[in-house]
Design a protein around this motif. Structure first.
Motif: not given
Length: 78
Positions: A42-67
């Motif tokens: 799967f290809r996942l695209i994380f995006q915010s209309s307000d700002k550029t996302l940090t690694d932590d802001e993307v890593n957290y949901p990826m960790w949730n998905i994996t766990a």
């Protein structure tokens, strides 16, 4: 396992990804007949209309998905 439908995996990803997930696309399936397993890619695209996302802001949901996938199903996330 080889009978795992991609929709099941997609639904688990969507459930755990959070509001920053904008797109999820299934782009490949590999069936390993010898080990009787299937891999879904799967290809996942994380995006915010307000700002550029940090690694932590993307890593957290990826960790949730994996766990969630590992704990709830015993699937391997690669």
């Amino acid at each position: 396992p080889e009978n795992t439908p991609k929709e099941r995996v997609r639904n688990m990803i969507k459930e755990k990804a959070g509001e920053l997930l904008k797109t999820i696309t299934h782009f490949d399936t590999f069936n390993d007949k010898k080990q009787r397993r299937v891999s879904h890619a799967f290809r996942l695209i994380f995006q915010s209309s307000d700002k550029t996302l940090t690694d932590d802001e993307v890593n957290y949901p990826m960790w949730n998905i994996t766990a969630a996938i590992n704990e709830q199903t015993g699937f391997n996330v690669r």
